[in-house]
Design a protein around this motif. Sequence first.
Motif, PDB file in Angstrom:
ATOM      1  N   ILE A   1       0.850  -1.206   0.000  1.00 30.16           N
ATOM      2  CA  ILE A   1       0.000   0.000   0.000  1.00 30.16           C
ATOM      3  C   ILE A   1       0.879   1.247   0.000  1.00 30.16           C
ATOM      4  O   ILE A   1       0.637   2.186  -0.772  1.00 30.16           O
ATOM      5  N   ASP A   2       1.896   1.256   0.859  1.00 27.17           N
ATOM      6  CA  ASP A   2       2.787   2.419   0.925  1.00 27.17           C
ATOM      7  C   ASP A   2       3.488   2.656  -0.412  1.00 27.17           C
ATOM      8  O   ASP A   2       3.586   3.790  -0.877  1.00 27.17           O
ATOM      9  N   ALA A   3       3.950   1.566  -1.032  1.00 26.26           N
ATOM     10  CA  ALA A   3       4.642   1.692  -2.318  1.00 26.26           C
ATOM     11  C   ALA A   3       3.694   2.209  -3.401  1.00 26.26           C
ATOM     12  O   ALA A   3       4.070   3.059  -4.208  1.00 26.26           O
ATOM     13  N   SER A   4       2.463   1.710  -3.385  1.00 22.76           N
ATOM     14  CA  SER A   4       1.515   2.155  -4.409  1.00 22.76           C
ATOM     15  C   SER A   4       1.156   3.627  -4.215  1.00 22.76           C
ATOM     16  O   SER A   4       0.894   4.323  -5.186  1.00 22.76           O
ATOM     17  N   GLN A   5       1.190   4.094  -2.999  1.00 21.48           N
ATOM     18  CA  GLN A   5       0.891   5.506  -2.737  1.00 21.48           C
ATOM     19  C   GLN A   5       1.948   6.421  -3.351  1.00 21.48           C
ATOM     20  O   GLN A   5       1.672   7.553  -3.697  1.00 21.48           O
ATOM     21  N   HIS A   6       3.167   5.909  -3.475  1.00 20.00           N
ATOM     22  CA  HIS A   6       4.252   6.717  -4.038  1.00 20.00           C
ATOM     23  C   HIS A   6       4.341   6.602  -5.559  1.00 20.00           C
ATOM     24  O   HIS A   6       4.843   7.517  -6.209  1.00 20.00           O
ATOM     25  N   THR A   7       3.849   5.489  -6.110  1.00 14.31           N
ATOM     26  CA  THR A   7       4.007   5.280  -7.555  1.00 14.31           C
ATOM     27  C   THR A   7       2.777   5.660  -8.374  1.00 14.31           C
ATOM     28  O   THR A   7       2.895   5.922  -9.566  1.00 14.31           O
ATOM     29  N   LEU A   8       1.614   5.663  -7.743  1.00 10.11           N
ATOM     30  CA  LEU A   8       0.399   5.992  -8.479  1.00 10.11           C
ATOM     31  C   LEU A   8       0.280   7.502  -8.677  1.00 10.11           C
ATOM     32  O   LEU A   8       0.811   8.287  -7.889  1.00 10.11           O
ATOM     33  N   ASN A   9      -0.458   7.878  -9.715  1.00 10.62           N
ATOM     34  CA  ASN A   9      -0.678   9.308  -9.899  1.00 10.62           C
ATOM     35  C   ASN A   9      -1.712   9.797  -8.878  1.00 10.62           C
ATOM     36  O   ASN A   9      -2.363   9.001  -8.205  1.00 10.62           O
ATOM     37  N   GLN A  10      -1.871  11.083  -8.787  1.00  8.98           N
ATOM     38  CA  GLN A  10      -2.709  11.695  -7.747  1.00  8.98           C
ATOM     39  C   GLN A  10      -4.154  11.176  -7.757  1.00  8.98           C
ATOM     40  O   GLN A  10      -4.759  10.997  -6.710  1.00  8.98           O
ATOM     41  N   ASN A  11      -4.713  10.895  -8.941  1.00  4.63           N
ATOM     42  CA  ASN A  11      -6.100  10.429  -9.033  1.00  4.63           C
ATOM     43  C   ASN A  11      -6.273   8.981  -8.573  1.00  4.63           C
ATOM     44  O   ASN A  11      -7.368   8.582  -8.211  1.00  4.63           O
ATOM     45  N   GLU A  12      -5.196   8.189  -8.643  1.00  6.81           N
ATOM     46  CA  GLU A  12      -5.289   6.771  -8.283  1.00  6.81           C
ATOM     47  C   GLU A  12      -4.911   6.490  -6.831  1.00  6.81           C
ATOM     48  O   GLU A  12      -5.168   5.411  -6.326  1.00  6.81           O
ATOM     49  N   LYS A  13      -4.284   7.455  -6.175  1.00  3.77           N
ATOM     50  CA  LYS A  13      -3.846   7.249  -4.787  1.00  3.77           C
ATOM     51  C   LYS A  13      -5.046   7.155  -3.855  1.00  3.77           C
ATOM     52  O   LYS A  13      -6.102   7.741  -4.105  1.00  3.77           O
ATOM     53  N   LEU A  14      -4.850   6.407  -2.777  1.00  9.36           N
ATOM     54  CA  LEU A  14      -5.872   6.346  -1.735  1.00  9.36           C
ATOM     55  C   LEU A  14      -5.867   7.651  -0.960  1.00  9.36           C
ATOM     56  O   LEU A  14      -4.807   8.209  -0.688  1.00  9.36           O
ATOM     57  N   SER A  15      -7.031   8.101  -0.607  1.00  8.10           N
ATOM     58  CA  SER A  15      -7.090   9.333   0.174  1.00  8.10           C
ATOM     59  C   SER A  15      -6.563   9.071   1.576  1.00  8.10           C
ATOM     60  O   SER A  15      -6.583   7.938   2.067  1.00  8.10           O
ATOM     61  N   SER A  16      -6.089  10.107   2.217  1.00  4.94           N
ATOM     62  CA  SER A  16      -5.574   9.958   3.585  1.00  4.94           C
ATOM     63  C   SER A  16      -6.686   9.496   4.528  1.00  4.94           C
ATOM     64  O   SER A  16      -6.431   8.736   5.477  1.00  4.94           O
ATOM     65  N   THR A  17      -7.917   9.892   4.238  1.00  3.75           N
ATOM     66  CA  THR A  17      -9.059   9.451   5.049  1.00  3.75           C
ATOM     67  C   THR A  17      -9.259   7.950   4.911  1.00  3.75           C
ATOM     68  O   THR A  17      -9.489   7.248   5.902  1.00  3.75           O
ATOM     69  N   PHE A  18      -9.132   7.435   3.697  1.00  9.26           N
ATOM     70  CA  PHE A  18      -9.305   6.005   3.473  1.00  9.26           C
ATOM     71  C   PHE A  18      -8.186   5.208   4.146  1.00  9.26           C
ATOM     72  O   PHE A  18      -8.435   4.168   4.765  1.00  9.26           O
ATOM     73  N   VAL A  19      -6.965   5.707   4.069  1.00  9.51           N
ATOM     74  CA  VAL A  19      -5.835   5.049   4.738  1.00  9.51           C
ATOM     75  C   VAL A  19      -6.059   5.043   6.242  1.00  9.51           C
ATOM     76  O   VAL A  19      -5.827   4.038   6.922  1.00  9.51           O
ATOM     77  N   GLN A  20      -6.562   6.144   6.764  1.00  7.33           N
ATOM     78  CA  GLN A  20      -6.864   6.236   8.195  1.00  7.33           C
ATOM     79  C   GLN A  20      -7.963   5.236   8.571  1.00  7.33           C
ATOM     80  O   GLN A  20      -7.889   4.593   9.613  1.00  7.33           O
ATOM     81  N   LEU A  21      -8.974   5.100   7.725  1.00 10.87           N
ATOM     82  CA  LEU A  21     -10.044   4.124   7.983  1.00 10.87           C
ATOM     83  C   LEU A  21      -9.507   2.691   8.000  1.00 10.87           C
ATOM     84  O   LEU A  21      -9.921   1.874   8.829  1.00 10.87           O
ATOM     85  N   ILE A  22      -8.601   2.394   7.084  1.00 11.58           N
ATOM     86  CA  ILE A  22      -7.982   1.060   7.059  1.00 11.58           C
ATOM     87  C   ILE A  22      -7.232   0.823   8.371  1.00 11.58           C
ATOM     88  O   ILE A  22      -7.362  -0.243   8.987  1.00 11.58           O
ATOM     89  N   ASN A  23      -6.471   1.809   8.807  1.00  5.13           N
ATOM     90  CA  ASN A  23      -5.725   1.678  10.067  1.00  5.13           C
ATOM     91  C   ASN A  23      -6.661   1.503  11.258  1.00  5.13           C
ATOM     92  O   ASN A  23      -6.411   0.673  12.143  1.00  5.13           O
ATOM     93  N   GLU A  24      -7.732   2.257  11.278  1.00  5.60           N
ATOM     94  CA  GLU A  24      -8.704   2.125  12.368  1.00  5.60           C
ATOM     95  C   GLU A  24      -9.356   0.756  12.355  1.00  5.60           C
ATOM     96  O   GLU A  24      -9.581   0.143  13.408  1.00  5.60           O
ATOM     97  N   ARG A  25      -9.671   0.272  11.166  1.00  2.00           N
ATOM     98  CA  ARG A  25     -10.270  -1.065  11.053  1.00  2.00           C
ATOM     99  C   ARG A  25      -9.301  -2.132  11.566  1.00  2.00           C
ATOM    100  O   ARG A  25      -9.692  -3.045  12.288  1.00  2.00           O
TER     101      ARG A  25
END
Length: 147
Positions: A99-123
């Motif tokens: 997930i971290d690697a994809s956040q750095h390689t994907l373009n801005q439209n394909e990246k996960l939002s910080s809110t979604f990443v936070q939701l994954i962490n909370e889950r």
Amino acid sequence: MKQICESKYEQETSEQEYEFLKQQIAYYNLPSQSFESSTIAHHPFIDSIQNLTVREALKKQFKEVAIQSRNAVFNMYLKSAEDQREEYKKKHELNIKKIDASQHTLNQNEKLSSTFVQLINERCNKISERIQCIYKYKRQCFQSKSN
């Protein structure tokens, strides 16, 4: 997200199972759980031997084999649980790295939002809390049963 949550579940379950197994082994190594207090120590076949020297030698040998076997089984269980725990820990860490690697390689439209990443962490945190709660209950039940 599904892979991360599944790997978190496996990681936490294997961690808690390992700790629970260590607790059970510690209990079975208590003096109250010694060979002499077990039902196997008082086998009618051995007690029926008339020659006291032979009977005591056989009991001693029987006890040594039983203790060695029990220790070997406990060590095998612990090693297996430890290996599984490490495997699931690595698997979860790999999923996080993906997930971290994809956040750095994907373009801005394909990246996960910080809110979604936070939701994954909370889950994942909720998954851990739930499994810890389950195993806390299992440990309490085991302790009350063993007292």
